[in-house]
Write a protein that holds these residues in place. Structure first.
Motif, PDB file in Angstrom:
ATOM      1  N   ILE A   8       0.982  -1.288  -0.113  1.00 37.29           N
ATOM      2  CA  ILE A   8       0.135   0.046  -0.183  1.00 37.29           C
ATOM      3  C   ILE A   8       0.848   1.246   0.032  1.00 37.29           C
ATOM      4  O   ILE A   8       1.995   1.254   0.458  1.00 37.29           O
ATOM      5  CB  ILE A   8      -0.997  -0.068   1.161  1.00 37.29           C
ATOM      6  CG1 ILE A   8      -1.780  -1.160   1.157  1.00 37.29           C
ATOM      7  CG2 ILE A   8      -1.693   1.473   1.333  1.00 37.29           C
ATOM      8  CD1 ILE A   8      -2.862  -0.994   0.069  1.00 37.29           C
ATOM      9  N   CYS A   9       0.325   2.443  -0.649  1.00 38.10           N
ATOM     10  CA  CYS A   9       1.222   3.522  -0.841  1.00 38.10           C
ATOM     11  C   CYS A   9       1.497   3.961   0.523  1.00 38.10           C
ATOM     12  O   CYS A   9       0.874   3.947   1.645  1.00 38.10           O
ATOM     13  CB  CYS A   9       0.423   4.465  -1.349  1.00 38.10           C
ATOM     14  SG  CYS A   9       1.086   6.181  -1.660  1.00 38.10           S
ATOM     15  N   ALA A  10       2.894   4.739   0.791  1.00 37.46           N
ATOM     16  CA  ALA A  10       3.377   5.094   1.796  1.00 37.46           C
ATOM     17  C   ALA A  10       2.808   6.318   2.439  1.00 37.46           C
ATOM     18  O   ALA A  10       2.802   6.586   3.451  1.00 37.46           O
ATOM     19  CB  ALA A  10       4.800   5.260   1.887  1.00 37.46           C
ATOM     20  N   ARG A  11       1.996   7.134   1.607  1.00 32.57           N
ATOM     21  CA  ARG A  11       1.353   8.193   2.032  1.00 32.57           C
ATOM     22  C   ARG A  11       0.146   8.043   2.629  1.00 32.57           C
ATOM     23  O   ARG A  11      -0.553   7.257   2.509  1.00 32.57           O
ATOM     24  CB  ARG A  11       1.075   9.061   0.856  1.00 32.57           C
ATOM     25  CG  ARG A  11       0.380  10.510   1.133  1.00 32.57           C
ATOM     26  CD  ARG A  11       0.076  11.387  -0.116  1.00 32.57           C
ATOM     27  NE  ARG A  11      -1.291  10.850  -0.690  1.00 32.57           N
ATOM     28  CZ  ARG A  11      -2.348  10.846  -0.336  1.00 32.57           C
ATOM     29  NH1 ARG A  11      -2.701  11.735   0.766  1.00 32.57           N
ATOM     30  NH2 ARG A  11      -3.626  10.449  -0.731  1.00 32.57           N
ATOM     31  N   GLY A  12       0.332   8.858   4.091  1.00 28.91           N
ATOM     32  CA  GLY A  12      -0.964   8.420   4.923  1.00 28.91           C
ATOM     33  C   GLY A  12      -2.191   9.037   4.538  1.00 28.91           C
ATOM     34  O   GLY A  12      -2.080   9.930   3.833  1.00 28.91           O
ATOM     35  N   GLY A  13      -3.172   7.883   4.323  1.00 31.27           N
ATOM     36  CA  GLY A  13      -4.618   8.289   3.700  1.00 31.27           C
ATOM     37  C   GLY A  13      -4.923   7.813   2.706  1.00 31.27           C
ATOM     38  O   GLY A  13      -5.902   7.769   1.900  1.00 31.27           O
ATOM     39  N   CYS A  14      -3.597   7.164   1.825  1.00 30.74           N
ATOM     40  CA  CYS A  14      -3.612   6.811   0.474  1.00 30.74           C
ATOM     41  C   CYS A  14      -3.926   5.306   0.554  1.00 30.74           C
ATOM     42  O   CYS A  14      -3.110   4.526   1.285  1.00 30.74           O
ATOM     43  CB  CYS A  14      -2.448   7.163  -0.305  1.00 30.74           C
ATOM     44  SG  CYS A  14      -2.782   6.624  -1.929  1.00 30.74           S
ATOM     45  N   HIS A  15      -4.741   4.713  -0.174  1.00 27.86           N
ATOM     46  CA  HIS A  15      -4.942   3.250  -0.119  1.00 27.86           C
ATOM     47  C   HIS A  15      -4.703   2.648  -1.350  1.00 27.86           C
ATOM     48  O   HIS A  15      -5.052   1.288  -1.409  1.00 27.86           O
ATOM     49  CB  HIS A  15      -6.486   2.855   0.564  1.00 27.86           C
ATOM     50  CG  HIS A  15      -6.867   3.619   1.977  1.00 27.86           C
ATOM     51  ND1 HIS A  15      -6.266   3.127   2.785  1.00 27.86           N
ATOM     52  CD2 HIS A  15      -7.596   4.712   2.027  1.00 27.86           C
ATOM     53  CE1 HIS A  15      -6.838   4.033   3.983  1.00 27.86           C
ATOM     54  NE2 HIS A  15      -7.630   4.761   3.589  1.00 27.86           N
ATOM     55  N   HIS A  32       5.407   4.509  -3.446  1.00 29.37           N
ATOM     56  CA  HIS A  32       4.187   4.984  -3.681  1.00 29.37           C
ATOM     57  C   HIS A  32       3.453   4.639  -4.544  1.00 29.37           C
ATOM     58  O   HIS A  32       3.809   4.090  -5.666  1.00 29.37           O
ATOM     59  CB  HIS A  32       4.437   6.711  -3.558  1.00 29.37           C
ATOM     60  CG  HIS A  32       5.147   7.313  -2.276  1.00 29.37           C
ATOM     61  ND1 HIS A  32       6.236   7.499  -2.235  1.00 29.37           N
ATOM     62  CD2 HIS A  32       4.452   7.828  -1.356  1.00 29.37           C
ATOM     63  CE1 HIS A  32       6.556   7.889  -0.974  1.00 29.37           C
ATOM     64  NE2 HIS A  32       5.433   8.198  -0.446  1.00 29.37           N
ATOM     65  N   CYS A  33       2.064   5.028  -4.653  1.00 27.63           N
ATOM     66  CA  CYS A  33       1.150   4.618  -5.832  1.00 27.63           C
ATOM     67  C   CYS A  33       1.520   5.615  -7.013  1.00 27.63           C
ATOM     68  O   CYS A  33       1.045   4.858  -8.210  1.00 27.63           O
ATOM     69  CB  CYS A  33      -0.269   4.900  -5.323  1.00 27.63           C
ATOM     70  SG  CYS A  33      -0.898   6.471  -5.216  1.00 27.63           S
ATOM     71  N   GLY A  34       2.248   6.433  -7.173  1.00 23.87           N
ATOM     72  CA  GLY A  34       2.485   7.264  -8.001  1.00 23.87           C
ATOM     73  C   GLY A  34       3.218   8.651  -7.868  1.00 23.87           C
ATOM     74  O   GLY A  34       3.496   8.821  -6.622  1.00 23.87           O
ATOM     75  N   ALA A  36       2.541  11.598  -7.853  1.00 25.21           N
ATOM     76  CA  ALA A  36       1.904  12.518  -7.011  1.00 25.21           C
ATOM     77  C   ALA A  36       1.902  12.157  -5.610  1.00 25.21           C
ATOM     78  O   ALA A  36       2.487  13.458  -4.764  1.00 25.21           O
ATOM     79  CB  ALA A  36       0.172  12.713  -7.273  1.00 25.21           C
ATOM     80  N   CYS A  37       1.661  11.122  -5.015  1.00 23.71           N
ATOM     81  CA  CYS A  37       1.833  10.803  -3.712  1.00 23.71           C
ATOM     82  C   CYS A  37       3.236  10.980  -3.322  1.00 23.71           C
ATOM     83  O   CYS A  37       3.687  11.396  -2.272  1.00 23.71           O
ATOM     84  CB  CYS A  37       1.378   9.277  -3.057  1.00 23.71           C
ATOM     85  SG  CYS A  37      -0.307   9.317  -3.042  1.00 23.71           S
ATOM     86  N   ALA A  38       4.353  10.423  -4.110  1.00 24.94           N
ATOM     87  CA  ALA A  38       5.738  10.665  -3.933  1.00 24.94           C
ATOM     88  C   ALA A  38       5.909  12.302  -3.508  1.00 24.94           C
ATOM     89  O   ALA A  38       6.791  12.678  -2.777  1.00 24.94           O
ATOM     90  CB  ALA A  38       6.550   9.903  -4.867  1.00 24.94           C
ATOM     91  N   ALA A  72      -9.322  11.970  -2.850  1.00 22.66           N
ATOM     92  CA  ALA A  72     -10.571  11.938  -3.726  1.00 22.66           C
ATOM     93  C   ALA A  72     -10.356  11.029  -4.776  1.00 22.66           C
ATOM     94  O   ALA A  72     -11.406  10.864  -5.683  1.00 22.66           O
ATOM     95  CB  ALA A  72     -11.028  13.356  -3.993  1.00 22.66           C
ATOM     96  N   ARG A  73      -9.292  10.826  -5.243  1.00 16.22           N
ATOM     97  CA  ARG A  73      -8.908   9.928  -6.561  1.00 16.22           C
ATOM     98  C   ARG A  73      -9.530   8.526  -6.296  1.00 16.22           C
ATOM     99  O   ARG A  73      -9.786   8.218  -5.421  1.00 16.22           O
ATOM    100  CB  ARG A  73      -7.503   9.659  -6.915  1.00 16.22           C
ATOM    101  CG  ARG A  73      -6.807  11.064  -7.216  1.00 16.22           C
ATOM    102  CD  ARG A  73      -5.349  10.952  -7.402  1.00 16.22           C
ATOM    103  NE  ARG A  73      -4.814  10.339  -5.958  1.00 16.22           N
ATOM    104  CZ  ARG A  73      -3.601   9.896  -5.718  1.00 16.22           C
ATOM    105  NH1 ARG A  73      -2.642   9.988  -6.807  1.00 16.22           N
ATOM    106  NH2 ARG A  73      -3.369   9.102  -4.585  1.00 16.22           N
ATOM    107  N   THR A  74     -10.260   8.152  -7.441  1.00 14.62           N
ATOM    108  CA  THR A  74     -10.608   6.799  -7.658  1.00 14.62           C
ATOM    109  C   THR A  74      -9.527   5.960  -8.370  1.00 14.62           C
ATOM    110  O   THR A  74      -9.569   5.029  -8.279  1.00 14.62           O
ATOM    111  CB  THR A  74     -12.011   6.447  -8.366  1.00 14.62           C
ATOM    112  OG1 THR A  74     -11.706   7.174  -9.822  1.00 14.62           O
ATOM    113  CG2 THR A  74     -13.057   7.327  -7.757  1.00 14.62           C
TER     114      THR A  74
HETATM  115 ZN   LIG Z   1      -0.690   7.099  -3.067  1.00 12.94          ZN
END
Ligand SMILES: [Zn+2]
Length: 85
Positions: A8-15, A32-34, A36-38, A72-74
Protein backbone atom coordinates in the motif's frame (compact mmCIF):
# COMPACT_ATOMS: atom_id res chain seq x y z
CA UNK A 1 2.46 -11.94 6.95
CA UNK A 2 0.43 -9.96 4.53
CA UNK A 3 2.04 -8.99 1.25
CA UNK A 4 -0.99 -6.84 0.46
CA UNK A 5 -0.46 -4.50 3.43
CA UNK A 6 3.17 -4.02 2.44
CA UNK A 7 2.18 -2.92 -1.04
CA UNK A 8 0.00 0.00 0.00
CA UNK A 9 1.16 3.53 -0.81
CA UNK A 10 3.38 5.07 1.88
CA UNK A 11 1.44 8.35 1.96
CA UNK A 12 -0.86 8.43 4.98
CA UNK A 13 -4.51 8.29 3.95
CA UNK A 14 -3.76 6.74 0.57
CA UNK A 15 -5.01 3.21 0.02
CA UNK A 16 -3.80 2.57 -3.51
CA UNK A 17 -1.26 -0.12 -4.18
CA UNK A 18 2.25 0.98 -4.99
CA UNK A 19 3.31 1.51 -8.57
CA UNK A 20 5.73 -0.85 -10.23
CA UNK A 21 8.83 0.42 -11.92
CA UNK A 22 10.85 -1.53 -14.44
CA UNK A 23 14.47 -1.93 -13.39
CA UNK A 24 16.67 -4.03 -15.66
CA UNK A 25 13.59 -5.79 -17.01
CA UNK A 26 12.17 -6.61 -13.56
CA UNK A 27 9.01 -4.99 -12.19
CA UNK A 28 9.90 -3.76 -8.71
CA UNK A 29 7.48 -2.08 -6.30
CA UNK A 30 8.02 1.57 -5.41
CA UNK A 31 7.01 3.16 -2.10
CA UNK A 32 4.11 5.23 -3.46
CA UNK A 33 1.19 4.61 -5.82
CA UNK A 34 2.44 7.27 -8.18
CA UNK A 35 4.39 10.48 -8.65
CA UNK A 36 1.72 12.63 -6.97
CA UNK A 37 1.95 10.84 -3.61
CA UNK A 38 5.75 10.69 -3.78
CA UNK A 39 5.86 14.44 -4.49
CA UNK A 40 3.40 15.09 -1.67
CA UNK A 41 5.58 13.27 0.85
CA UNK A 42 8.63 15.15 -0.42
CA UNK A 43 6.84 18.48 0.07
CA UNK A 44 5.60 17.51 3.52
CA UNK A 45 9.08 16.46 4.65
CA UNK A 46 10.35 19.80 3.39
CA UNK A 47 7.79 21.65 5.51
CA UNK A 48 8.57 19.45 8.53
CA UNK A 49 12.18 20.62 8.29
CA UNK A 50 11.24 24.32 8.34
CA UNK A 51 10.73 26.64 11.30
CA UNK A 52 7.03 26.70 12.30
CA UNK A 53 6.24 30.25 11.21
CA UNK A 54 2.78 31.53 10.19
CA UNK A 55 3.91 31.25 6.56
CA UNK A 56 4.75 27.58 7.05
CA UNK A 57 1.40 27.03 8.76
CA UNK A 58 -0.30 28.47 5.68
CA UNK A 59 1.70 26.10 3.49
CA UNK A 60 0.56 23.15 5.62
CA UNK A 61 -3.02 24.26 5.05
CA UNK A 62 -2.40 24.32 1.30
CA UNK A 63 -0.82 20.88 1.51
CA UNK A 64 -3.87 19.51 3.33
CA UNK A 65 -5.94 20.76 0.41
CA UNK A 66 -3.72 18.79 -1.94
CA UNK A 67 -4.13 15.71 0.27
CA UNK A 68 -7.92 16.08 0.04
CA UNK A 69 -7.66 16.11 -3.75
CA UNK A 70 -5.38 13.07 -3.73
CA UNK A 71 -7.71 11.23 -1.32
CA UNK A 72 -10.66 11.91 -3.63
CA UNK A 73 -9.10 10.04 -6.54
CA UNK A 74 -10.60 6.77 -7.65
CA UNK A 75 -7.45 5.87 -9.54
CA UNK A 76 -3.83 6.89 -8.81
CA UNK A 77 -3.29 7.89 -12.44
CA UNK A 78 -5.99 10.58 -12.25
CA UNK A 79 -3.36 13.01 -11.04
CA UNK A 80 0.21 12.76 -12.24
CA UNK A 81 3.32 14.32 -10.79
CA UNK A 82 2.67 17.40 -8.65
CA UNK A 83 6.07 18.82 -9.43
CA UNK A 84 7.22 19.36 -13.00
CA UNK A 85 10.89 18.56 -12.74
ZN1 LIG B 1 -0.66 7.11 -2.98
Amino acid sequence: MSATEDNICARGGCHFHVALVLVAGMALPTTHCGDACADYEWLRRGLDAMEPTPDVAALYTNLRGVADILDARTDPTEIGALIDA
